[in-house]
Enzyme design. Structure first.
Site, PDB file in Angstrom:
ATOM      1  N   THR A  13       0.841  -1.212  -0.049  1.00 36.51           N
ATOM      2  CA  THR A  13       0.090  -0.260   0.029  1.00 36.51           C
ATOM      3  C   THR A  13       0.821   1.197  -0.136  1.00 36.51           C
ATOM      4  OG1 THR A  13      -2.024   0.991   1.204  1.00 36.51           O
ATOM      5  CG2 THR A  13      -0.228  -0.001   2.538  1.00 36.51           C
TER       6      THR A  13
ATOM      7  N   HIS B  83       2.495 -10.981  14.327  1.00 35.66           N
ATOM      8  CA  HIS B  83       3.494 -11.377  15.451  1.00 35.66           C
ATOM      9  C   HIS B  83       3.418 -12.910  15.984  1.00 35.66           C
ATOM     10  CE1 HIS B  83       7.163 -10.872  17.152  1.00 35.66           C
ATOM     11  NE2 HIS B  83       6.880  -9.874  18.012  1.00 35.66           N
TER      12      HIS B  83
END
Length: 433
Positions: free
Chosen positions: A352, A404
């Protein structure tokens, strides 16, 4: 409403392309639906007359619900008068869906390839907007090359044909004089919650969320609640890439009719880095990680209605030219709401670029079930230390948001460093080193 797959069970009626009483041919788009991924036109399965609209613009509809009714009106008239079709026979059968007279169905021989039932050339596949412009400008759609999915003719294709017709020295297409088309009505403003008092300024306005905006809100909340998002940053010196662009931009555009941007360099760099860190090209499924051995890179495109992410399928096999042309096509068709569902499915990693809107630094949000998204930002001249000297260089901040739960910080940081190295030494990128 038909099934669109990809767990799409609900849509919103964006607009009706035909009005009650209009005659329609088999395959004509009659209504446009706004799904959570893209706007989709729904065609009628048979010819006839649009008799009734059951779901108005703005209403939600689920798979299998009735949008409207198309009556085979001309066939019914032939059956009632007792006249058979010259190209087939007439049989009758009970209409099991609605009460009323028996339904007459014309059985016609299948048309030959490339021709309709009347022997005329097959009608080109075109969007309703393209058809309307072509009719107003007296352009034969058989002379227009479609660039949309499956060769579909879009508004831009018709406009391109108009430019060639009007260009000096180009072929002139004669057509009869016709009255100027009636001016198109401006779209109505969103409904207001309460009319303002006479003479008073409007202080508040209430408008419903679009289907796309509701989907964006749901997916952003889903990403925040179901993933452990963390963002790492780095910065990259864009001097080498900008030097290549400045040196070859004019020749590149002249030869390929598309400009050379930054995104193609980052797509190539991201793919090279993903090959070294495959967990960032994976997705999570419960307690399993699905590693993808293909590289379908989503490129986020923003417009007034919100973000849409078309996908460069097998981007590792695409050249710089193919990537730039695909992105240009995506941007144009996203603005015209002409992207197909197939073009925005199945991404493995997303890029993006908030820099096109002036963003200097941001933290992008994951596009589940992907495990990584790379954010690009504004290129800005800043003083940096190079070999003990302070220089003014065009710098860009990079941001990598990752899940994560499955991606360790070490892998994320090394991925960003690899992208930085490839952008700062694009010779290695171009030579696949």
């Amino acid at each position: 409403m038909p099934e669109f797959g990809e767990s799409i069970s609900e849509a919103t009626v964006a607009r009706w392309l035909k009005r009650p009483g209009d005659l329609v041919a088999a395959g004509d788009a009659v209504v446009e639906l706004e799904t959570e991924k893209a706007n989709v036109e729904v065609p009628t399965p048979h010819a006839g007359r649009l008799a009734r609209i059951d779901k108005d613009a703005g209403e939600d509809v689920r798979v299998g619900e009735v949008l409207g009714i198309v009556e085979e009106s001309q066939v019914l008239e032939a059956a009632r008068s007792g006249r058979a079709s010259p190209t087939g026979s007439i049989r009758t059968e009970d209409d099991k869906t609605t009460p009323g007279p028996r339904l007459a169905v014309v059985e016609k021989p299948a048309p030959t390839d490339g021709a309709g039932a009347s022997g005329q050339p097959k009608r080109p596949l075109a969007s309703p907007l393209a058809q309307r412009i072509a009719e107003e400008e007296h352009i034969d759609l058989h002379d227009v090359t479609g660039t949309g999915p499956a060769g579909r003719i879009t508004k831009s294709d018709v406009e391109e044909r108009m430019k060639r017709r009007e260009a000096p020295g180009s072929e002139q297409i004669p057509y009869p004089e016709a009255p100027a088309p009636a001016p198109r009505k401006r779209p109505e403003a969103p409904p207001k919650s309460l009319p303002p008092p006479s003479g008073a300024a409007l202080r508040e306005e209430r408008a419903p969320m679009s289907r796309r905006r509701r989907t964006i809100a749901r997916r952003m909340l889903e990403a925040a609640q179901t993933t452990a998002m963390l963002t790492s940053f780095n910065e990259v010196n864009m001097s080498a890439v900008m030097a290549i662009r400045n040196r070859y931009r004019e020749a590149f555009e002249l030869r390929h009719q598309v400009s050379l941007g930054f995104t193609s360099f980052f797509v190539k760099a991201a793919i090279a880095a993903l090959k070294g860190f495959p967990v960032l090209n994976a997705e999570t499924d419960g307690q399993e990680i699905i590693y993808k051995r293909h590289y379908d890179i989503g490129v986020a495109i923003g417009d007034a209605e919100g973000l849409v992410v078309p996908v460069l399928k097998d981007a590792d096999r695409m050249s710089f030219v193919e990537i730039e042309k695909a992105i240009k096509s995506f941007s144009r068709r996203a603005a015209n709401k002409e992207l197909s569902l197939e073009e925005i499915r199945g991404g493995t990693f997303t890029i993006t670029n908030g820099g096109v809107f002036g963003s200097l630094l941001s933290t992008p949000i994951l596009n589940p079930p992907e495990t990584g998204i790379l954010g690009l930002h504004k290129v800005e001249d800043r003083p940096v230390a190079i070999n003990g000297e302070v220089r003014i260089c065009p710098m860009m901040y990079l941001a990598l948001t990752y899940d994560h739960r499955v991606v360790d910080g070490r892998e994320a940081i090394q991925f960003l460093v690899r992208v930085k190295e490839l952008i700062e030494t694009p010779e290695a990128l171009l030579l696949d080193l």
